[in-house]
Scaffold this active site. Structure first.
Site, PDB file in Angstrom:
ATOM      1  N   GLU A  30      35.489  44.904  48.653  1.00 52.00           N
ATOM      2  CA  GLU A  30      35.537  44.269  47.345  1.00 52.00           C
ATOM      3  C   GLU A  30      34.245  43.498  47.111  1.00 52.00           C
ATOM      4  OE1 GLU A  30      37.770  40.540  46.693  1.00 52.00           O
ATOM      5  OE2 GLU A  30      38.969  41.695  45.288  1.00 52.00           O
ATOM      6  N   TYR A  48      33.056  43.204  38.553  1.00 51.49           N
ATOM      7  CA  TYR A  48      33.929  43.318  39.731  1.00 51.49           C
ATOM      8  C   TYR A  48      33.951  44.779  40.143  1.00 51.49           C
ATOM      9  CZ  TYR A  48      38.182  43.431  42.550  1.00 51.49           C
ATOM     10  OH  TYR A  48      39.083  43.617  43.572  1.00 51.49           O
TER      11      TYR A  48
END
Ligand code: ADP
Ligand code: MG
Length: 392
Positions: free
Chosen positions: A204, A116
């Site tokens: 993101e 991530y």
């Protein structure tokens, strides 16, 4: 403003953040053609909506998943046909879901590990923060909850920019080695450059993947842009897809109103952002739920007030309206005239509670009284909130 994954991919290409080969399609036939051109052993077809959690989402007709991997181009076409025109419900869409109008067809990547990686604007420290984790591909909020130690945060001084020691810290923290470590460093630098150059407030990537060959690629992307800086990036503004946005907010933007749609049933029309927040708090405190945040601003015109009132009245969730005006620069009578003008056109279909105070309040009250509208007056904010809650 948000954008689609296929648009994010174009920005990644421009800033040299690697992502799999792919293209957007609006029909099953086009999806098939793109798959035939990509012509690789494994490909992926992904629903394009402004919401995450597509992989684990379900279509309203029962079809499972907004992300599918498959080996044949024909399957890609067939899967695209099943998704386009259907409504996808994910953890992030709310139960009403989002209509899928487009898909992206891309090369499927051999995944060794999913990470991530995000760059966000941190309001507390007023600086960008890089958030990274070895637990990619899943719900990051869940990771933050169950194993917060697995989330790394590096704060960037906006003038100094991303420093080499910060890049190293993240590489070590994520346990990256060899060519993947080098590739990750490059991705991070380019991503940070993208974030600042385009005035993003969020980028993101979940997942950012490492391949067995040590390549690092972005397989997903979610972007948020600072609306106040969009005028500096017309090419980004051109990505706007108003069909993905809340229609109430699109209408409000036309009138230059500061409006955010919420899920409650008491609509608010207020001047000043602070007073609007306090009004929502007062509604909550009295046991109700606000349907929106709406600040008509200090110098609103009658046309803007009328526009605002129409947006509120056309929202099917709204069951009562609370107008809370403390006139400083704002003239209470302008608000009153705007409301009366709007009601003349559409009629007043809902209970209306009004609290007016300050600049030219007598004339404002006079305008409302003379209109003959069924208005509930209120002495102060607490009283107004109580009466609005009682009305629904
Ligand atoms: P969402 O987060 O909306 O569910 P993603 O783009 O993250 O959508 O896709 C979900 C999962 O599908 C990813 O975590 C990844 O495992 C897989 N996936 C997505 N794109 C690719 C790709 N190009 N190649 C291989 N796997 C992919
Ligand atoms: Mg994802």
């Amino acid at each position: 403003m948000n954008i689609h994954e296929y648009q994010a991919k174009e920005l990644f290409d421009r800033f040299e953040v690697p992502s799999p080969r792919g293209q957007m399609a609006e029909t099953a036939e086009d999806a098939l053609k793109i798959a035939q051109e990509i012509n690789s052993d494994l490909m992926v077809v992904k629903a394009q909506v402004h919401a995450g959690g597509r992989g684990k989402g379900t279509f309203k007709n029962g079809f499972e998943g907004g992300v599918h991997l498959t080996k044949s181009a024909e399957d890609i076409g067939a899967l695209a046909g099943k998704m386009i025109g259907q409504t996808l419900v994910t953890k992030q869409t709310g139960e009403e879901g989002k209509l899928v109008r487009k898909v992206m067809v891309a090369d499927a990547v051999d995944i060794k590990h999913e990470y991530y990686l995000a760059v966000l604007m941190d309001r507390e420290t007023s600086r960008p923060v890089i958030v990274a984790s070895t637990e990619g591909g899943m719900d990051i909020e869940e990771v933050a909850e169950s194993s917060p130690e697995k989330i790394l945060r590096v704060f960037i001084h906006p003038l100094a920019g991303l420093q080499a020691h910060q890049v190293r810290k993240l590489i070590v923290g994520l346990g990256l080695k060899g060519p993947a470590a080098k590739a990750f460093g490059k991705v991070l630098k380019n991503l940070y450059r993208l974030f600042t150059s385009l005035d993003c407030d969020m980028v993101e990537i979940n997942p950012l993947v490492e391949t067995p060959d040590g390549e690092v690629l972005a397989l997903d992307a979610k972007f948020g842009f600072d609306d106040n800086a969009l005028y500096r990036h017309p090419e980004v503004e051109a990505y706007r897809d108003i069909e993905e946005e809340d229609p109430r907010e699109v209408a409000a933007a036309e009138f230059d109103l500061s409006y955010i749609g919420l899920d409650g049933n008491i609509a608010c029309l207020v001047n000043g952002a602070g007073l609007a927040m306090a009004t929502m708090d007062a509604i909550k405190f009295s046991g109700g739920d606000p349907a929106n945040f709406l600040d008509v601003g200090g110098g609103a015109t009658e046309a803007q007030v009328k526009g605002a009132f129409n947006i509120i009245q056309s929202d099917p969730k709204v069951e009562a309206i609370l107008i809370n005006i403390f006139g400083g620069i704002m003239d209470c009578n302008v608000i009153a005239q705007g409301v009366v003008a709007a009601v003349k056109e559409t009629g007043l279909k809902l209970p209306l509670v009004v609290r007016l105070e300050g600049n030219n309040v007598a004339a404002g009250r006079e305008t409302l009284t003379a209109s003959g509208l069924a208005i509930t007056g209120a002495d102060d904010l607490a009283d107004a909130a109580k009466k609005a809650v009682a009305a629904v």
